[in-house]
Design a protein around this motif. Structure first.
Motif, mmCIF file in Angstrom:
data_model
loop_
_atom_site.group_PDB
_atom_site.id
_atom_site.type_symbol
_atom_site.label_atom_id
_atom_site.label_comp_id
_atom_site.label_asym_id
_atom_site.label_seq_id
_atom_site.Cartn_x
_atom_site.Cartn_y
_atom_site.Cartn_z
ATOM 1 N N ALA A 110 -52.039 6.777 -26.914
ATOM 2 C CA ALA A 110 -52.895 5.878 -25.914
ATOM 3 C C ALA A 110 -51.841 4.832 -25.806
ATOM 4 N N PHE A 111 -51.081 4.291 -26.533
ATOM 5 C CA PHE A 111 -50.432 3.138 -26.164
ATOM 6 C C PHE A 111 -49.330 3.484 -25.133
ATOM 7 N N VAL A 112 -48.678 4.479 -25.229
ATOM 8 C CA VAL A 112 -47.658 4.805 -24.432
ATOM 9 C C VAL A 112 -48.285 5.189 -22.987
ATOM 10 N N GLN A 113 -49.512 5.932 -23.313
ATOM 11 C CA GLN A 113 -50.153 6.036 -21.884
ATOM 12 C C GLN A 113 -50.297 4.716 -21.336
ATOM 13 N N SER A 114 -50.459 3.722 -21.751
ATOM 14 C CA SER A 114 -50.875 2.219 -21.174
ATOM 15 C C SER A 114 -49.613 2.055 -20.450
ATOM 16 N N LEU A 115 -48.341 2.195 -21.165
ATOM 17 C CA LEU A 115 -47.018 1.853 -20.726
ATOM 18 C C LEU A 115 -46.922 2.659 -19.252
ATOM 19 N N CYS A 116 -47.664 3.531 -18.825
ATOM 20 C CA CYS A 116 -47.198 4.536 -17.759
ATOM 21 C C CYS A 116 -47.919 4.118 -16.362
ATOM 22 N N ASP A 117 -48.533 2.883 -16.340
ATOM 23 C CA ASP A 117 -49.035 2.401 -15.106
ATOM 24 C C ASP A 117 -48.239 1.987 -14.058
ATOM 25 N N HIS A 118 -47.271 2.917 -13.809
ATOM 26 C CA HIS A 118 -46.336 2.947 -12.833
ATOM 27 C C HIS A 118 -46.382 4.176 -11.866
ATOM 28 N N PRO A 119 -45.492 4.395 -10.780
ATOM 29 C CA PRO A 119 -45.358 5.608 -10.135
ATOM 30 C C PRO A 119 -44.677 6.700 -11.046
ATOM 31 N N PRO A 120 -44.862 7.821 -10.690
ATOM 32 C CA PRO A 120 -44.281 8.858 -11.438
ATOM 33 C C PRO A 120 -42.605 8.653 -10.991
ATOM 34 N N ASN A 121 -41.918 9.014 -11.945
ATOM 35 C CA ASN A 121 -40.359 9.089 -12.018
ATOM 36 C C ASN A 121 -40.069 7.615 -12.211
ATOM 37 N N THR A 122 -40.704 6.540 -12.435
ATOM 38 C CA THR A 122 -40.280 5.401 -13.088
ATOM 39 C C THR A 122 -39.634 5.479 -14.301
ATOM 40 N N LEU A 123 -38.554 5.027 -14.625
ATOM 41 C CA LEU A 123 -37.970 4.997 -15.793
ATOM 42 C C LEU A 123 -38.344 3.635 -16.670
ATOM 43 N N LEU A 124 -38.676 3.973 -18.021
ATOM 44 C CA LEU A 124 -39.007 2.975 -18.887
ATOM 45 C C LEU A 124 -38.044 2.928 -20.161
ATOM 46 N N ALA A 125 -37.574 1.561 -20.307
ATOM 47 C CA ALA A 125 -36.545 1.364 -21.680
ATOM 48 C C ALA A 125 -37.401 0.329 -22.510
ATOM 49 N N LEU A 126 -36.673 0.341 -23.714
ATOM 50 C CA LEU A 126 -37.621 -0.369 -24.668
ATOM 51 C C LEU A 126 -36.501 -1.287 -25.439
ATOM 52 N N HIS A 127 -36.806 -2.192 -25.992
ATOM 53 C CA HIS A 127 -35.870 -3.229 -26.842
ATOM 54 C C HIS A 127 -37.003 -3.479 -27.938
ATOM 55 N N ARG A 128 -36.505 -3.290 -29.139
ATOM 56 C CA ARG A 128 -37.350 -3.943 -30.632
ATOM 57 C C ARG A 128 -36.537 -5.067 -31.040
ATOM 58 N N ALA A 129 -37.143 -5.873 -31.614
ATOM 59 C CA ALA A 129 -36.487 -7.078 -32.423
ATOM 60 C C ALA A 129 -37.535 -7.217 -33.402
ATOM 61 N N ASP A 130 -36.708 -7.554 -34.660
ATOM 62 C CA ASP A 130 -37.281 -7.977 -35.934
ATOM 63 C C ASP A 130 -37.503 -9.326 -36.150
ATOM 64 N N GLU A 131 -38.765 -9.913 -35.876
ATOM 65 C CA GLU A 131 -38.946 -11.400 -35.940
ATOM 66 C C GLU A 131 -39.863 -11.743 -37.175
ATOM 67 N N GLU A 132 -40.049 -12.930 -37.300
ATOM 68 C CA GLU A 132 -40.589 -13.431 -38.424
ATOM 69 C C GLU A 132 -42.221 -12.932 -38.663
ATOM 70 N N ALA A 133 -42.811 -12.698 -37.487
ATOM 71 C CA ALA A 133 -44.023 -12.321 -37.456
ATOM 72 C C ALA A 133 -44.205 -10.618 -37.491
ATOM 73 N N GLY A 134 -43.164 -10.082 -37.372
ATOM 74 C CA GLY A 134 -42.893 -8.579 -37.310
ATOM 75 C C GLY A 134 -42.112 -8.025 -36.168
ATOM 76 N N ILE A 135 -42.331 -6.842 -36.049
ATOM 77 C CA ILE A 135 -41.374 -6.089 -34.930
ATOM 78 C C ILE A 135 -41.966 -6.261 -33.680
ATOM 79 N N ARG A 136 -41.149 -6.926 -32.773
ATOM 80 C CA ARG A 136 -41.622 -7.120 -31.246
ATOM 81 C C ARG A 136 -40.884 -6.082 -30.477
ATOM 82 N N GLU A 137 -41.769 -5.512 -29.510
ATOM 83 C CA GLU A 137 -41.255 -4.500 -28.591
ATOM 84 C C GLU A 137 -41.440 -5.279 -27.165
#
Length: 180
Positions: A110-137
């Motif tokens: 469900a979460f990754v589905q929510s990221l797909c609110d773009h036209p088909p064939n749109t490329l998505l990239a991800l960046h994660r960081a470890d922060e004091e509050a936890g992992i941030r995407e």
């Protein structure tokens, strides 16, 4: 509105040496951040660190992909992705059984589905960081900049939308030379 999910994509062979296990092109994908909960992120190195920083997790192979592509999916394909991820959570992550794994898999899909609110064939990239509050995407979309006045050509400039801060630069040649 059409159902859309991300699929792994391999634009070049770099994922095969950037990650310990590369996802196969065309797999349904999730962020995979759950694999890093409780990990000592500061002590990750090499290929594990690269997976943490920017990998999407292929549902079938449990391998990593730098990019995913927004793809139309059927309800049956979505249900199969949830079921396969649940199986992987039991087999690879120690979930006590399918009854416990299915809701977690459903939440991930469900979460990754929510990221797909773009036209088909749109490329998505991800960046994660470890922060004091936890992992941030944070997520970026890569769009082909197209004008009807531009002549057709093999390569075009793409426009990158960044949600949070500048993109991280990675020296792939240096990573390829390292053994981990």
């Amino acid at each position: 509105m059409a159902l859309k999910l991300p699929r792994t994509i391999r634009l070049d062979p770099s994922d095969t040496f950037v990650y310990a296990r590369a996802a196969e092109p065309g797999e349904w994908a999730v962020t995979g951040t759950f694999l890093f909960f409780g990990a000592d992120v500061e002590n990750l190195s090499g290929k594990e660190r690269q997976a943490f920083r920017g990998g999407f997790l292929g549902v079938e192979s449990f391998g990593w992909s730098t990019l995913v592509v927004v793809t139309e999916a059927t309800a049956e394909e979505r249900a199969a992705a949830v079921e396969r991820l649940a199986e992987q959570l039991v087999a690879r992550c120690g979930a006590p059984g399918m009854e416990a794994a299915r809701p977690a898999a459903e939440e991930e899909i469900a979460f990754v589905q929510s990221l797909c609110d773009h036209p088909p064939n749109t490329l998505l990239a991800l960046h994660r960081a470890d922060e004091e509050a936890g992992i941030r995407e944070s997520f970026r979309t890569l769009h082909q900049k197209v004008s009807r006045l531009d002549p057709a050509r093999a390569f075009r400039v793409i426009e990158i939308d960044e949600e949070d801060g500048p993109a991280e630069e990675v020296d792939i040649r240096a990573l390829a030379g390292r053994q981990t």
